[in-house]
Design an enzyme around this catalytic site. Sequence first.
Site, PDB file in Angstrom:
ATOM      1  N   TYR A   1     -15.898  54.896 -17.132  1.00 38.11           N
ATOM      2  CA  TYR A   1     -14.806  54.159 -17.764  1.00 38.11           C
ATOM      3  C   TYR A   1     -13.693  53.915 -16.752  1.00 38.11           C
ATOM      4  CZ  TYR A   1     -10.929  52.851 -20.743  1.00 38.11           C
ATOM      5  OH  TYR A   1      -9.881  52.161 -21.294  1.00 38.11           O
ATOM      6  N   GLU A   2     -13.325  54.927 -15.985  1.00 32.91           N
ATOM      7  CA  GLU A   2     -12.254  54.773 -15.007  1.00 32.91           C
ATOM      8  C   GLU A   2     -12.595  53.701 -13.988  1.00 32.91           C
ATOM      9  OE1 GLU A   2      -9.944  57.402 -11.573  1.00 32.91           O
ATOM     10  OE2 GLU A   2     -10.875  58.425 -13.268  1.00 32.91           O
TER      11      GLU A   2
ATOM     12  N   ASP B   1      -4.397  53.808 -17.448  1.00 34.28           N
ATOM     13  CA  ASP B   1      -4.373  52.666 -16.541  1.00 34.28           C
ATOM     14  C   ASP B   1      -3.534  51.532 -17.134  1.00 34.28           C
ATOM     15  OD1 ASP B   1      -6.175  52.090 -18.546  1.00 34.28           O
ATOM     16  OD2 ASP B   1      -7.870  51.662 -17.219  1.00 34.28           O
TER      17      ASP B   1
ATOM     18  N   ASP C   1      -6.685  55.493 -26.021  1.00 38.20           N
ATOM     19  CA  ASP C   1      -6.482  54.115 -26.463  1.00 38.20           C
ATOM     20  C   ASP C   1      -5.034  53.712 -26.220  1.00 38.20           C
ATOM     21  OD1 ASP C   1      -9.092  53.791 -27.307  1.00 38.20           O
ATOM     22  OD2 ASP C   1      -8.683  54.436 -29.352  1.00 38.20           O
TER      23      ASP C   1
ATOM     24  N   LYS D   1       0.170  46.663 -27.519  1.00 44.72           N
ATOM     25  CA  LYS D   1       1.070  45.745 -28.215  1.00 44.72           C
ATOM     26  C   LYS D   1       2.190  46.552 -28.872  1.00 44.72           C
ATOM     27  CE  LYS D   1      -2.412  42.195 -29.100  1.00 44.72           C
ATOM     28  NZ  LYS D   1      -3.116  41.404 -30.148  1.00 44.72           N
TER      29      LYS D   1
END
Length: 231
Positions: free
Chosen positions: A213-214, A173, A137, A141
Amino acid sequence: MASSDEPRHPPLRSFGRIKSRAIKPRQAALFDTLLPGIALPDPKAGPIDPTALAPDAAGVWLEIGFGGGEHLAEQASRHPDVLMVGCEPFLNGVGSALRHIDERGLKNVRLHADDARDVMTALPDASLDRVMILFPDPWHKARHNKRRLIQAETAAEIARLLKPGGVVRFVTDWTDYAEWALEKFRRTPGLERVGSPGDDWTTPWADHVITRYEEKRLGDTTPLFMEFRRV
């Protein structure tokens, strides 16, 4: 200054939700039939000795946050002589991993359906040959950066757990997380960066497994790969 006998606060959660949609019936059944036999001992109950779990294993690899388990299952299939330990608090991901493990008949995988940091604390020094952290994750921010998995304390714990010559692999990423992780790992005593050809961060390892996911490319950059070795 806080007293040494005051209770220690648990670390901030480094992951988001632990469940989304309802778990599919087949996967739900595997929580009852398969998971009890491959679950790690409760890390909060005491130390975990990987050699006791798999005495004949040629090595022990830990994947922190295995997502849907595609990478974990493929690596376990390629390396049946290695004990693969996977940690993931997202229950839908655990259900997916259980399906992969069941379909492939894998016998060299142990799972922990919760925070990997508890497992890391319970493992002995120099007990791991590889640590893999793929797309954690990002908490991109600035006010949420403190929730990122990679902190100075986590990097030091990884260095403690790696055998001499063992490696930690990190993929993200998000550009700022790559820079953040690079700084944390570089400052960790006992770790040295393993450069890629031309020092190209976008070059994956030869045995890298691309997951769904990638392929979604949800971050702000192409996947960035970095590796550090325990010296």
